[in-house]
Design a protein around this motif. Structure first.
Motif, short mmCIF file in Angstrom:
data_model
loop_
_atom_site.label_atom_id
_atom_site.label_comp_id
_atom_site.label_asym_id
_atom_site.label_seq_id
_atom_site.Cartn_x
_atom_site.Cartn_y
_atom_site.Cartn_z
N ILE A 117 -31.54 23.08 10.83
CA ILE A 117 -31.38 23.30 9.40
C ILE A 117 -30.56 22.14 8.86
O ILE A 117 -29.36 22.09 9.03
N GLY A 118 -31.24 21.22 8.25
CA GLY A 118 -30.58 19.99 7.82
C GLY A 118 -30.48 19.04 9.00
O GLY A 118 -30.76 19.41 10.13
N GLU A 119 -30.07 17.84 8.73
CA GLU A 119 -30.07 16.86 9.81
C GLU A 119 -28.87 16.98 10.73
O GLU A 119 -28.85 16.40 11.81
N ASN A 120 -27.88 17.78 10.36
CA ASN A 120 -26.67 17.85 11.17
C ASN A 120 -26.44 19.18 11.89
O ASN A 120 -25.56 19.29 12.71
N ILE A 121 -27.22 20.18 11.53
CA ILE A 121 -26.94 21.52 12.07
C ILE A 121 -28.15 22.04 12.86
O ILE A 121 -29.30 21.94 12.41
N PHE A 159 -20.69 21.34 1.69
CA PHE A 159 -19.81 22.18 2.52
C PHE A 159 -20.58 22.98 3.58
O PHE A 159 -20.03 23.85 4.23
N SER A 160 -21.86 22.70 3.73
CA SER A 160 -22.68 23.53 4.61
C SER A 160 -22.23 23.46 6.07
O SER A 160 -22.42 24.39 6.83
N GLY A 161 -21.61 22.35 6.47
CA GLY A 161 -21.20 22.20 7.86
C GLY A 161 -20.22 23.25 8.33
O GLY A 161 -20.06 23.47 9.54
N ASN A 162 -19.60 23.94 7.40
CA ASN A 162 -18.63 24.97 7.80
C ASN A 162 -19.26 26.15 8.51
O ASN A 162 -18.56 26.91 9.17
N VAL A 163 -20.58 26.31 8.38
CA VAL A 163 -21.22 27.40 9.11
C VAL A 163 -21.03 27.22 10.61
O VAL A 163 -20.99 28.17 11.37
N ARG A 193 -16.77 15.77 8.22
CA ARG A 193 -17.21 16.33 9.48
C ARG A 193 -18.22 15.43 10.20
O ARG A 193 -18.12 15.23 11.41
N PHE A 194 -19.20 14.94 9.46
CA PHE A 194 -20.30 14.25 10.15
C PHE A 194 -20.25 12.72 10.04
O PHE A 194 -20.80 12.04 10.88
N ASP A 195 -19.63 12.19 8.99
CA ASP A 195 -19.82 10.77 8.71
C ASP A 195 -18.66 9.86 9.11
O ASP A 195 -18.78 8.65 9.01
N HIS A 196 -17.56 10.44 9.51
CA HIS A 196 -16.41 9.59 9.83
C HIS A 196 -16.02 9.77 11.28
O HIS A 196 -15.18 10.58 11.62
N LYS A 197 -16.67 9.00 12.14
CA LYS A 197 -16.40 9.13 13.57
C LYS A 197 -15.66 7.90 14.11
O LYS A 197 -15.64 7.67 15.30
N ASN A 198 -15.09 7.08 13.22
CA ASN A 198 -14.29 5.95 13.68
C ASN A 198 -12.81 6.30 13.60
O ASN A 198 -12.37 6.92 12.64
N THR A 199 -12.06 5.87 14.61
CA THR A 199 -10.63 6.18 14.62
C THR A 199 -9.95 5.59 13.38
O THR A 199 -8.97 6.15 12.89
#
Lengths: 448, 324
Positions: free
Chosen positions: B147-151, B200-204, B274-280
């Motif tokens: 459901i969506g590209e991230n979930i 805010f869908s990632g909160n599921v 949640r999904f787009d910031h994976k750099n320290t």
């Protein structure tokens, strides 16, 4: 001959039309109630009558109504539960079909007593014909000035809306019904708050069965005390019983509560005994969700008294040797009936109708059905009977709404009284696989 | 203030508090487990039945016990109420049966499930489950859905707690996500396979108590107990920016919201964080996240304890010997 107060006029031709109904004394009670009585007087009469909810639970109607009295100002609603879907019960359908104006009259009087200006009738979706009949009758009542603004010049206004269900048994549960009426998924609500506090659209609401609301008319016509003289003890008045199964005269009968089960089953006025001279095996006295009782326990209680058609007598002995009056779906099984198959059939129904909201019912009903299916088709194992008892016990009382109990009771009671049939199925898989409809008695013939 | 006694602990709570909330105020082992209740989402609770407790005394006025076990998450406290949770064998037995019901259709694929290690159902069955199953039939199966590209929705694992339904309904504007069908055929679904397209869908993922909704950007990258959770924050226009970053070495494997001791989200975070910031470099790392000692995630983390707390297990025995 028992006294009839609901179905006394149904044989008059054309009684479903307002003219014939009015010519036979229809809507006279409404005039009396609206013009000569106050709402609290009506509630008082209903309390005096001892009327108990006819939908299955048997809760005193007057008490249910009085929960509304102290609540705040603003709209309040009366909802009529006509979502009659219990296997074995078909009395509300009969009432709506034969004499819709009696229900409408009852609805108007009850709405007046409760101060409701909008009343909803939630009719089971499959009752297409009955919805048509009821809607036509409501249109007639509007045209005659019994509905709408300023009824009979009393200043009381009422609108009745008919809502068709969409085929879910669970929407007969009162809070699921309210959810469905609000346009949501029919999931039962958590209680408390009860509908009397927070019901339809969060407003105080009373939900009553069709037969209960129809019975308000004779109560007001006769007076509560006079009505209470019909019946026995705390089971006052008359009850519609829908009798089915292997009997000579299946159909809907209005009985005075307190009639003995023996008379009801064997007299020609009612069921007329079992078909083809068969012997009685078992009876489900109140619709599929109440415990099944074997022939000896349904005719006599464990103490040896005559079993009567009343709330108290049928539940005498608790679940060990008793059952419930429930909604009055009287299902009779003769000696050839297979209790295992019947239990599986009921269980399949509850599995299909569980809403899936709470875990014990969602998972447990499916599990029971699968185990029963296995036993019925000759794949059962010796542990299965105890497993079923255990699952039923684990569902019972742990669910949000009574559907869990309703699914567990038939299974638990069938095993309690007919354990040997389940064991027979498990021990004789080859016979079970080869015969279609089977009971141990039939096997004996087949084997010898 | 209302007085309530739970497993012999008495506490005063404000009106409207539920039994579960009161138990959480007391804390410790008397807190009933809750799989569907989520304090930050309105309307949740009452469905899973794991939090059932026995009310031995209804209130000061009415000393009778309640006839059935009640769902502690949705039953308000009354003055003088006496509740039995772990002290009642009936409650413990019932909880065991509820866990059995929850597990009969669960695939038990913990070895390949991303939720393993932080799964409420795993913890619940560890504490209350049976070691074998009495269920012999086939388990229900559903295809996996993106459901969506991230979930990722893995319906087989779902216990139908409805948390995600409430989360989407309450955190976002669109209502494209709900429950289809009924009974044990019910499934969580989006409207004709719509993706939940909302910031805010990632909160599921965070509210899901099991591995039914997982983060596709983290799927099969690492087991959670090999990653190190760090409190971190960043400037974010949509949410508070306060999150937990889960590090593998010096890389961020995934980002989640901060969860409290009852596994509830403290503040919901947006999909960008949640999904787009994976750099320290995107984050200001505050320091290690405090993880409960009993959690498997804390396995590789050492905690410095105060000197005074060190107890010599043989000290008492030596002293007793000396007295003799």
């Amino acid at each position: 001959m028992g006294r009839k107060v609901l179905t006394d006029k149904i044989h008059i031709p054309g009684i479903e039309t307002i003219e014939v109904y009015k010519n036979n004394g229809g809507y006279e009670t409404l005039k009396k109630a609206l013009k000569q009585m106050t709402p609290s007087e009506i509630t008082e009469e209903v309390k005096k009558s001892g009327l108990r909810g006819r939908g299955g639970a048997g809760f005193p109607t007057g008490m249910k109504w009085s929960f509304l009295e102290n609540t705040s100002v603003g709209p309040r609603y009366l909802v009529c539960n006509a979502d009659e879907s219990e296997p074995g019960t078909f009395k509300d359908r009969f009432l709506i079909e034969k004499i819709p104006h009696l229900l409408i009259e009852g609805l108007i009087i009850s709405s007046f007593a409760l101060g409701a200006e909008s009343t909803f009738v939630y009719v089971r979706g499959e009752f297409k014909t009955q919805i048509g009949i009821l809607s036509k009758a409501i249109r007639e009542a509007y045209a005659s000035g019994f509905l709408g603004k300023n009824i009979l010049g009393t200043g009381f206004s009422l609108d009745i809306y008919v809502h068709s269900g969409a085929g879910a048994y669970i929407c007969g549960e009162e809070t699921a019904l309210l959810e469905s009426l609000e346009g949501k998924r029919g999931n039962p609500r958590l209680k408390p708050p009860f509908p009397a506090v927070k019901g339809l659209y969060d407003r105080p609401t009373v939900v009553n069965n069709v037969e209960t609301l129809a019975a308000v008319v004779p109560i007001i016509a006769l007076g509560g005390e006079e009505y209470a003289k019909i019946g026995v003890g705390k089971s006052t008045g008359t009850k519609l019983i829908s009798a089915c199964g292997n009997i000579n005269n299946p159909g809907v009968y209005e009985i005075e509560l307190g009639l003995s089960v023996d008379t009801f089953l064997n007299s020609n006025e009612y069921c007329g005994g079992l078909k083809n001279g068969k012997n009685l095996k078992a009876i489900v006295p109140g619709g599929s969700s109440v415990p099944i009782l074997p022939g000896n326990l349904i005719l006599k209680t464990a103490n040896g008294d005559d079993r009567l058609m009343s709330y108290e007598s049928l539940s005498d002995g608790g679940f060990v040797s008793g059952s419930m009056l429930g909604s009055g779906g009287f299902i009779v099984y003769d000696e050839d009936a297979c209790i295992v198959r019947n239990t599986w059939n009921f269980s399949r129904f509850y599995h299909h109708e569980s809403c899936g909201q709470c875990s014990p019912c969602r998972e447990g009903t499916g599990w029971m059905e699968k185990v029963l299916h296995r036993i019925e088709y000759g794949h059962g194992t010796s542990k299965d009977v105890d497993l079923l008892v255990s699952i039923a016990k684990r569902i019972e009382g742990n669910t949000i709404c009574p559907l869990g109990d309703a699914a567990a009771w038939p299974v638990a009671s069938a095993i309690r009284h007919f354990r040997h049939e389940f064991e027979f199925h498990i021990e004789n898989p080859e016979i079970v696989k080869n015969i279609k409809h089977h009971s141990p008695e039939k096997y004996k013939v087949a084997v010898s | 203030m209302l007085q309530v006694t739970i497993d012999n602990h008495t506490i005063e709570v404000p009106e409207g508090t539920t039994i579960l909330q009161a138990a959480r105020m007391i804390g410790g082992s008397i807190v009933p487990p809750a799989m569907c209740y989520f304090s930050k989402l309105k309307g949740t609770g009452g469905k899973c039945r794991t939090c059932l407790v026995r009310v031995a005394k209804s209130s000061e006025k009415d000393a009778r016990p309640m006839p059935k076990l009640v769902a502690s998450c949705s039953t308000p406290v009354q003055h003088g109420m006496v509740v039995e949770n772990t002290t009642s064998q009936e409650v413990l037995d019932t909880r065991k049966s509820i866990v059995e019901f929850l597990l009969i259709n669960h695939p038990l694929d913990c070895p390949v499930c991303d939720q393993a290690g932080e799964c409420d159902l795993q913890n619940l069955s560890y504490e209350h489950g049976l070691e074998n199953t009495r269920y012999e039939e086939g388990r229900r199966e559903f295809p996996q859905v993106d459901i969506g590209e991230n979930i990722k929705l893995h319906m087989n694992r779902c216990i139908l707690c409805y948390r995600c339904v409430y989360a989407v309904n309450q955190l976002t504007n669109g209502r494209v996500h709900g429950v289809l069908y009924r009974g044990d055929a019910s499934e969580i679904s989006t409207f004709i396979q719509n993706s939940i397209d909302n910031e805010f869908s990632g909160n599921v993922i965070d509210v899901c108590p099991v591995g039914a909704l997982t983060d596709r950007t983290f799927r099969f990258r690492s087991r959670v107990w090999f990653t190190k959770p760090m409190d971190a924050h960043r400037d974010c226009k949509t949410c508070s920016g306060k999150a937990v970053v889960w590090m593998t070495g010096n890389d961020i494997s995934r980002v989640t919201a901060r969860k409290d001791q009852f596994n509830e989200v403290e503040e919901f975070i947006c999909n960008e964080c949640r999904f787009d910031h994976k750099n320290t470099t995107d984050w200001v790392i505050e320091g290690p996240r405090k993880i409960d000692k009993t959690s498997v995630i804390s396995a590789n983390h050492y905690e410095k304890i105060k000197q005074a707390a060190i107890i010599n297990p043989v000290k008492k025995i030596i002293e007793k010997q000396a007295e003799k």
